[in-house]
Design an enzyme around this catalytic site. Structure first.
Site, PDB file in Angstrom:
ATOM      1  N   CYS A   1       1.014  -1.135   0.103  1.00 29.05           N
ATOM      2  CA  CYS A   1      -0.041   0.013  -0.014  1.00 29.05           C
ATOM      3  C   CYS A   1       0.868   1.110  -0.046  1.00 29.05           C
ATOM      4  O   CYS A   1       1.770   1.421   0.872  1.00 29.05           O
ATOM      5  CB  CYS A   1      -0.885  -0.073   1.299  1.00 29.05           C
TER       6      CYS A   1
ATOM      7  N   CYS B   1      -3.256   7.695  -1.594  1.00 34.66           N
ATOM      8  CA  CYS B   1      -4.569   7.639  -2.224  1.00 34.66           C
ATOM      9  C   CYS B   1      -5.552   8.337  -1.242  1.00 34.66           C
ATOM     10  O   CYS B   1      -6.600   8.884  -1.903  1.00 34.66           O
ATOM     11  CB  CYS B   1      -5.363   6.333  -2.828  1.00 34.66           C
TER      12      CYS B   1
ATOM     13  N   THR C   1      -4.108   5.156   7.452  1.00 36.30           N
ATOM     14  CA  THR C   1      -2.889   4.713   6.510  1.00 36.30           C
ATOM     15  C   THR C   1      -2.135   5.859   6.029  1.00 36.30           C
ATOM     16  O   THR C   1      -2.634   7.046   5.784  1.00 36.30           O
ATOM     17  CB  THR C   1      -3.807   4.244   4.995  1.00 36.30           C
TER      18      THR C   1
ATOM     19  N   GLU D   1       0.000   2.202   9.152  1.00 37.19           N
ATOM     20  CA  GLU D   1      -1.223   2.557   9.629  1.00 37.19           C
ATOM     21  C   GLU D   1      -1.031   2.920  11.382  1.00 37.19           C
ATOM     22  O   GLU D   1      -0.091   2.217  11.716  1.00 37.19           O
ATOM     23  CB  GLU D   1      -2.392   1.284   9.761  1.00 37.19           C
TER      24      GLU D   1
ATOM     25  N   TYR E   1      -9.278   0.692  -4.870  1.00 36.21           N
ATOM     26  CA  TYR E   1      -9.149  -0.719  -4.602  1.00 36.21           C
ATOM     27  C   TYR E   1      -9.014  -1.561  -6.025  1.00 36.21           C
ATOM     28  O   TYR E   1      -8.660  -2.742  -6.093  1.00 36.21           O
ATOM     29  CB  TYR E   1      -9.975  -1.381  -3.469  1.00 36.21           C
TER      30      TYR E   1
HETATM   31 FE1  SF4 Z   1      -3.299   2.042  -0.063  1.00 36.75          FE
HETATM   32 FE2  SF4 Z   1      -5.622   2.593  -0.272  1.00 36.75          FE
HETATM   33 FE3  SF4 Z   1      -3.974   3.621  -1.895  1.00 36.75          FE
HETATM   34 FE4  SF4 Z   1      -4.855   1.106  -2.101  1.00 36.75          FE
HETATM   35  S1  SF4 Z   1      -5.904   2.874  -2.447  1.00 36.75           S
HETATM   36  S2  SF4 Z   1      -2.711   1.884  -1.935  1.00 36.75           S
HETATM   37  S3  SF4 Z   1      -4.900   0.764   0.185  1.00 36.75           S
HETATM   38  S4  SF4 Z   1      -4.129   4.133   0.192  1.00 36.75           S
HETATM   39 FE    FE Z   2      -6.849   1.752   2.155  1.00 37.23          FE
END
Ligand code: SF4
Ligand code: FE
Length: 491
Positions: free
Chosen positions: A100, A104, A191, A258, A297
């Site tokens: 991760c 994002c 995150t 996290e 995702y």
């Molecule tokens: Fe991490 Fe969320 Fe980005 Fe996926 S969408 S890489 S889970 S921050």
């Molecule tokens: Fe996430």
């Protein structure tokens, strides 16, 4: 300022007075901490890819606010093509990090808060949208990483924020001043929090009038007075602290992160406030942010899935079984599942629409279907990876054993020699390469990367039931009944 290089990003973190606690202690040099650094390298990859000419079209874009070149991670999506490029960018970064990459959540918060503040101002004549545009311009111009912080601790789930025994179970305003507000509370499993320059806080559920003080959204620097983080543990995390343990880590360079983020009477100046008591808009921010992150995702998990499929194919090859039809068929199944997730990410983007504020929103039904599939398919992909790779993924001795010169054999063989003899792969394959690929698979299926690939697939961007609620809302069962009635001749 231009786009930051990865090194400039890492150096910029050193300048912050971020307060981090781990194993009951304050961590001073957290940028170089072996458990934290892989997660920083991961975010740094979002800067490195933007510098790479072969990814320039995907990673960089012209700002809709300033006309200047920016990293796509700070962009307001201007078209369905932008939405699709976002997913492609996330797949690329998943492939490059097998982890991760954290940046994002901020991007998804920008787009949700941008469109929501426009509609709040439209109703109330507030100035949240201007506040937000100024904030985002600063973020874009300085190429910052921002954490999108949504999930409150929530305490008793049967009770609204205002009904909790402890009011801090949801972030809330404790004092209103002429020049701003003072907030208390916390956000869980955030995150990339520690690796972000700023945070955007958002409500986590729809709220009623009694919850006014909890209906609050704002931006705040990561090292704001009164703010601190407690680092979240990951499976096998202390392997990162072992000397000469890089093979056992599985992915020594990259990782996720996290943390519990605590706000202990943090002052937020008026200019950084995006919602302050307009409770009926809390749900809009939640729904939009969650929609974007459920789309996300369909990109990031697919990229990580690509690396797991590749590792599994290598494990089969090293074992000499890559031509077996059962193995080939399982790899096809893994690919099918992974690409189905990508289809969902692309589809909800292609069906996106323009918001009143002008940026683009994904199709909510399809984004929720995307995430619902993500709560399932990576588990099956992991099952097939473990099936093909074999038990060695979880029974192999330590790197230290493979490197040991302690004598154990009657003829003077060392532990290292014995390990290398019995764990040898097919001819022509180094035992160390087999070790590496087994540990990489372990890392993705059960180790620290499993946080991002497995449990985060389940709960990140909302647990499965949250998507089912949205699917129920968006699924138009009444319309479908009518279709059936029309053809069946029912009046
Ligand atoms: Fe991490 Fe969320 Fe980005 Fe996926 S969408 S890489 S889970 S921050
Ligand atoms: Fe996430």
């Amino acid at each position: 300022m231009a786009l930051m290089t990865p090194q400039e990003y890492i150096d910029s973190l050193r300048k912050l007075n971020t307060r981090i606690y781990m194993f009951g202690e304050k961590i001073e040099n957290w940028v170089d901490h072996p458990m934290i650094r892989p997660s920083i390298n991961c975010v740094a990859m979002t800067y490195a890819a933007a510098q790479d000419p072969q990814y320039a079209d995907l990673m960089t874009v012209t700002s809709s606010l300033t006309g200047r070149k920016i990293n796509r991670f700070t962009h307001l999506h201007q078209s369905t093509e932008d939405l699709m490029n976002k997913v492609k960018m996330q797949r690329l970064l998943g492939q490059k990090t097998a982890s991760c990459f954290q940046r994002c959540v901020g991007m998804d918060a920008f787009n949700a808060v941008f469109s929501s503040t426009y509609e709040i101002d439209e109703k109330y004549g507030t100035h949240y949208h201007d506040n937000f545009k100024k904030f985002l311009t600063m973020v874009q111009d300085n190429d910052l990483t921002v954490d999108g912080a949504m999930t409150d601790p929530k305490g008793d789930r049967s009770k609204a924020p205002s009904q909790q025994a402890d009011p801090d179970m949801y972030v809330h305003v404790v004092e209103r001043r002429e020049d701003g507000i003072v907030v208390c509370g916390a956000k869980c499993h955030q995150t990339g929090s520690i690796n972000s320059h700023w945070h955007i806080f958002m409500p986590t559920i729809s709220m009623g009038e009694a919850d006014k003080d909890w209906a609050v959204s704002f931006a705040c620097p990561t090292d704001a007075e009164g703010m601190y983080m407690i680092y979240g543990r990951q499976s096998c995390d202390t392997r990162k602290m072992e000397e000469n343990g890089s093979i056992d880590v599985g992915n020594a360079k990259f990782g996720g992160q996290e943390a519990l983020v605590v706000l202990d009477h943090v002052f937020i100046p008026n200019e950084y406030i995006f919602l302050n008591g307009e409770y009926e808009f809390a749900g809009m921010i939640v729904e939009r942010f969650a929609g974007y992150h459920r789309q996300s995702y369909g990109g990031c998990k697919v990229g990580v899935g690509d690396t797991l499929i590749g590792a599994t194919a290598l494990a089969a090859e090293y074992n000499g079984v890559e031509k077996a039809s059962a193995v080939k068929d399982k790899l096809i199944e893994m690919t099918h599942l992974n690409e189905t997730l990508f289809c969902c990410g692309i589809a909800c983007s292609a069906q996106g629409f323009k918001t009143k504020a002008g940026n683009y929103q994904i199709d909510l039904l399809l984004a929720n279907v995307c995430k619902q599939n993500v709560t399932r398919f990576p588990y099956e992909i992991v099952r097939l990876a473990e099936d093909i790779a074999g038990g060695l993924v979880v029974t192999m001795p330590a790197q230290a054993d493979f490197e040991s010169d302690t004598v154990v054999g009657r003829n003077g063989e060392t532990i290292g020699e014995i390990c290398n003899k019995f764990f040898a792969a097919r001819e022509g394959v180094k035992t160390e390469d087999r070790q590496r690929i087994m540990r990489f698979i372990e890392n993705l299926c059960l180790g620290s990367a499993a946080v991002g690939y497995r449990t985060e697939s389940m709960h990140g961007a909302g647990s499965p039931q949250a998507q089912r609620i949205m699917i129920a809302r968006q699924g138009d069962i009444q319309g479908k009944k009518q279709l059936a009635k029309d053809i069946a001749g029912i009046q």
